[in-house]
Design a protein around this motif. Sequence first.
Motif, PDB file in Angstrom:
ATOM      1  N   TYR A   1     -13.419 -10.002 -26.682  1.00 62.03           N
ATOM      2  CA  TYR A   1     -13.365  -8.595 -27.182  1.00 62.03           C
ATOM      3  C   TYR A   1     -13.629  -8.647 -24.924  1.00 62.03           C
ATOM      4  CZ  TYR A   1     -15.416  -4.313 -28.098  1.00 62.03           C
ATOM      5  OH  TYR A   1     -15.894  -2.936 -27.981  1.00 62.03           O
ATOM      6  N   GLN A   2     -13.748  -9.647 -24.981  1.00 63.59           N
ATOM      7  CA  GLN A   2     -13.954  -9.158 -22.636  1.00 63.59           C
ATOM      8  C   GLN A   2     -13.079  -9.152 -22.272  1.00 63.59           C
ATOM      9  OE1 GLN A   2     -17.006  -8.203 -21.311  1.00 63.59           O
ATOM     10  NE2 GLN A   2     -15.178  -7.312 -20.463  1.00 63.59           N
TER      11      GLN A   2
ATOM     12  N   LEU B   1      -9.529   1.113 -27.879  1.00 66.11           N
ATOM     13  CA  LEU B   1     -10.182  -0.263 -27.739  1.00 66.11           C
ATOM     14  C   LEU B   1     -10.820  -1.219 -28.838  1.00 66.11           C
ATOM     15  CD1 LEU B   1     -10.900  -3.054 -25.892  1.00 66.11           C
ATOM     16  CD2 LEU B   1     -13.435  -1.829 -25.987  1.00 66.11           C
ATOM     17  N   GLU B   2      -9.895  -2.447 -29.948  1.00 68.63           N
ATOM     18  CA  GLU B   2     -11.020  -2.744 -30.688  1.00 68.63           C
ATOM     19  C   GLU B   2     -11.064  -4.373 -30.350  1.00 68.63           C
ATOM     20  OE1 GLU B   2      -8.781  -1.142 -34.886  1.00 68.63           O
ATOM     21  OE2 GLU B   2      -7.413  -1.082 -33.169  1.00 68.63           O
ATOM     22  N   TRP B   3     -11.426  -5.186 -31.374  1.00 70.53           N
ATOM     23  CA  TRP B   3     -12.217  -6.135 -31.594  1.00 70.53           C
ATOM     24  C   TRP B   3     -10.639  -6.945 -31.293  1.00 70.53           C
ATOM     25  CZ3 TRP B   3     -11.158 -11.351 -32.057  1.00 70.53           C
ATOM     26  CH2 TRP B   3     -11.772 -12.285 -31.218  1.00 70.53           C
TER      27      TRP B   3
END
Lengths: 112, 112
Positions: free
Chosen positions: B53-54, B78-80
Amino acid sequence: MVELQAQSCEACKIDAPRLTDTEITNLISEINDWDLIQEPVKQIKKIFSFPDYQSGVNFLNAVATMADQEDHHPELVLEWGKVTVIWWSHKIKGLHKNDFICASKTDNLYQN
Amino acid sequence: MVELQAQSCEACKIDAPRLTDTEITNLISEINDWDLIQEPVKQIKKIFSFPDYQSGVNFLNAVATMADQEDHHPELVLEWGKVTVIWWSHKIKGLHKNDFICASKTDNLYQN
């Protein structure tokens, strides 16, 4: 009643039950102005407005940090002056109480 | 030929001409694997993948910083594990050379 924003997400397993329509109606009344999306899966969505680009970027980062802490990751859409936040639970292809907890925390981050 | 990523966006006025189909065909050949969207307005779109994610959050921030420097702001989703980037020029409701310059810079940020 413990406020949603004071709660933490529980692990959402693939066989966890989706919320019923009655549970959704009750929980959505505890958060402010989130839209219930029906298709392709049930989701809750809200658009947050900002006076400039950087304020939106900062808010998106605050939500992303909270999401990673909760290990529950929304769809976040950044445009100039607005951030759209969409919560749902991928594993159960629908809504779980976790989504309402995170929506409440999202509102709290916007207010702060 | 000056590479796209070495160029800067010029001010895009509301009466600036949209790129022709031939210009779009030529410019899209200079960037890697961007999809041309036709509706509701012409846009270019690419999905970037990440192992966590980061890393996606960091990439989104790098693109947002570049976008604000160019004063040209994309839609960023933004998604995982993934970030979707969509460039178009709001003022002319279509594609301008600026979009291809910024797409090239986006690719460069991903490679770095």
